[in-house]
Design a protein around this motif. Structure first.
Motif, PDB file in Angstrom:
ATOM      1  N   UNK A  57       0.758  -1.025  -0.052  1.00  0.00           N
ATOM      2  CA  UNK A  57       0.039  -0.088  -0.240  1.00  0.00           C
ATOM      3  C   UNK A  57       0.729   1.200  -0.109  1.00  0.00           C
ATOM      4  N   UNK A  58       1.968   1.270   0.835  1.00  0.00           N
ATOM      5  CA  UNK A  58       2.851   2.585   0.933  1.00  0.00           C
ATOM      6  C   UNK A  58       3.461   2.656  -0.552  1.00  0.00           C
ATOM      7  N   UNK A  59       3.977   1.509  -1.089  1.00  0.00           N
ATOM      8  CA  UNK A  59       4.617   1.754  -2.215  1.00  0.00           C
ATOM      9  C   UNK A  59       3.712   2.189  -3.264  1.00  0.00           C
ATOM     10  N   UNK A  60       2.367   1.872  -3.375  1.00  0.00           N
ATOM     11  CA  UNK A  60       1.682   2.086  -4.426  1.00  0.00           C
ATOM     12  C   UNK A  60       1.163   3.504  -4.299  1.00  0.00           C
ATOM     13  N   UNK A  61       1.116   3.965  -3.161  1.00  0.00           N
ATOM     14  CA  UNK A  61       0.631   5.536  -2.843  1.00  0.00           C
ATOM     15  C   UNK A  61       1.510   6.548  -3.442  1.00  0.00           C
ATOM     16  N   UNK A  62       2.879   5.970  -2.908  1.00  0.00           N
ATOM     17  CA  UNK A  62       4.039   7.121  -3.505  1.00  0.00           C
ATOM     18  C   UNK A  62       4.318   7.110  -4.890  1.00  0.00           C
ATOM     19  N   UNK A 102      -0.428  -1.857 -12.532  1.00  0.00           N
ATOM     20  CA  UNK A 102       0.261  -3.285 -13.209  1.00  0.00           C
ATOM     21  C   UNK A 102       1.201  -3.738 -12.300  1.00  0.00           C
ATOM     22  N   UNK A 103       1.996  -2.943 -11.860  1.00  0.00           N
ATOM     23  CA  UNK A 103       2.945  -3.560 -10.734  1.00  0.00           C
ATOM     24  C   UNK A 103       2.400  -3.970  -9.258  1.00  0.00           C
ATOM     25  N   UNK A 104       1.551  -2.936  -9.236  1.00  0.00           N
ATOM     26  CA  UNK A 104       0.737  -3.358  -7.769  1.00  0.00           C
ATOM     27  C   UNK A 104       0.294  -4.819  -7.806  1.00  0.00           C
ATOM     28  N   UNK A 105      -0.571  -4.852  -9.068  1.00  0.00           N
ATOM     29  CA  UNK A 105      -1.367  -6.303  -9.051  1.00  0.00           C
ATOM     30  C   UNK A 105      -0.420  -7.603  -8.967  1.00  0.00           C
ATOM     31  N   UNK A 106       0.698  -7.304  -9.952  1.00  0.00           N
ATOM     32  CA  UNK A 106       1.681  -8.549 -10.008  1.00  0.00           C
ATOM     33  C   UNK A 106       2.288  -8.660  -8.519  1.00  0.00           C
TER      34      UNK A 106
END
Length: 386
Positions: free
Chosen positions: A273-278, A335-339
């Motif tokens: 979650x943190x990586x996706x937000x930033x 895409x990277x979040x979902x993988x």
């Protein structure tokens, strides 16, 4: 740190005065969360309307129709005198599929003449079409097998011999990760984070662009002692905290309350979650730095966010796309979040297995640093054009 906190406090006051932030950061994401999870709360669509065209009128065809109606996904709602009438009903969206028993079908089955049993289903909706095809094919197979079983039993064959003849190969199927074939668990884990990241992509250039629109950019930079990095970090920090809490709230509701499978554990979920937000914020700030126009940057981010739902790989696998599209998929944070979700949260693989995608999310978050000088020049010199 003092300048960072002053800019963050200034941004908090701006967010409280402008209702757009509250709606886009909290209200709309929460509405989408409850909308998608409640829309598919049963996991699969049930009792989808199906029609029957019975020109044989035997006990066998009536038994097959009752068997079809007993399935969870299908519900026989009407009987039609002809295929033409059933086809018109399907075109009017009154039914999604129908099965046709031709005259003399049972007699031909008993005589071993292989009659033609037909079923028709609409693929206008992929989900309903695929599920009804499965039910119709199962009924057809079971019906033929039932008649064949009775015939072979009358000839004196044992149950073991009959089973071997009817099903020479036994299929042992194992559906991994989502054995319930629950569409809620399959789609909501992509749609809701996608919506949250879409709002992040829109609000990031909006918050920077309004500084130019209302002529407060120089004041913003002055608070940071003309340091663009401090100014950008201070502006985005309050949004990061709010979006992160929303993302974590989504995770708690979906994985804690609704009990979606997450064998990868909570630490991986929180980190993702943190990586996706930033990453989404970094991409939005990068787009604005690249084209310092409120309207243009928000349009590009909106387009990119919407395209993410197609490039994420749930509706159509990325591996089956053409080589150019496979390369293009690396430019979408969703895409990277979902993988990472599939590999590390759903399948409980070590984080090292998805390091290229974790690194990609980190790179997205650092993209604005490449254009800090350009963004500073834009804030100081560019004139807002409505």
């Amino acid at each position: 740190m003092r300048r960072l906190s002053e800019i963050a406090g200034r941004e908090c006051r701006r967010m409280m005065k402008n209702p757009i932030y509250g709606f886009c950061m909290v209200v709309f994401p929460m509405l989408m969360l409850f909308y998608f999870t409640s829309l598919m709360d049963e996991g699969q669509p049930t009792d989808m309307p199906v029609g029957v065209v019975d020109n044989d009128h035997t006990a066998t065809t009536r038994k097959l129709s009752l068997m079809l109606d007993a399935f969870q996904n299908s519900k026989v709602v009407a009987h039609y005198p002809s295929v033409a009438e059933a086809r018109k009903a399907m075109q009017r969206n009154e039914i999604y599929a129908f099965i046709h028993y031709p005259k003399g079908m049972t007699e031909q089955m008993i005589a071993g003449r292989q009659p033609h049993l037909s079923f028709y289903y609409s693929m206008t909706s992929l989900t309903s079409g695929a599920l009804l095809f499965k039910d119709l094919k199962t009924v057809s197979t079971l019906g033929m097998a039932g008649v064949g079983q009775a015939t072979m039993r009358a000839k004196g064959l044992t149950d073991r011999q009959i089973t071997t003849l009817l099903q020479p190969i036994t299929i042992d199927s194992h559906q991994l990760s989502n054995p319930w074939i629950n569409y809620n668990m399959y789609l909501s884990v992509m749609l809701v984070p996608g919506v949250i990241m879409l709002f992040i992509l829109l609000l990031t250039p909006y918050s920077i662009g309004t500084e130019m629109k209302f002529g407060s950019g120089r004041q913003w930079l002055a608070l940071a002692d003309d340091n663009m990095a401090i100014a950008l970090m201070g502006k985005l920090l309050p949004q990061t905290m709010v979006f992160l809490l929303v993302f974590w709230g989504y995770s708690y509701y979906v994985y804690g309350i609704l009990q979606f499978p997450h064998p990868g554990g909570w630490p991986t979920l929180l980190l993702l979650a943190l990586l996706s937000v930033v990453a989404a914020q970094g991409f939005g700030a990068f787009v604005f730095s690249l084209m310092p126009s409120l309207r243009m940057s928000m349009s590009v981010c909106s387009l990119w966010g919407v395209l993410s739902f197609s490039m994420v790989g749930t509706a159509f696998p990325v591996s089956a796309m053409g080589a150019p599209l496979q390369l293009l998929s690396w430019l979408f944070p969703l895409r990277h979040y979902f993988v990472v979700y599939q590999m590390n949260v759903l399948n409980d693989n070590p984080l090292i297995c998805s390091w290229p995608h974790l690194l990609s999310l980190l790179i997205f978050s650092l993209l604005p640093w490449l254009l800090l000088r350009r963004l500073k020049v834009s804030i100081n010199e560019y004139v807002y054009l409505p």
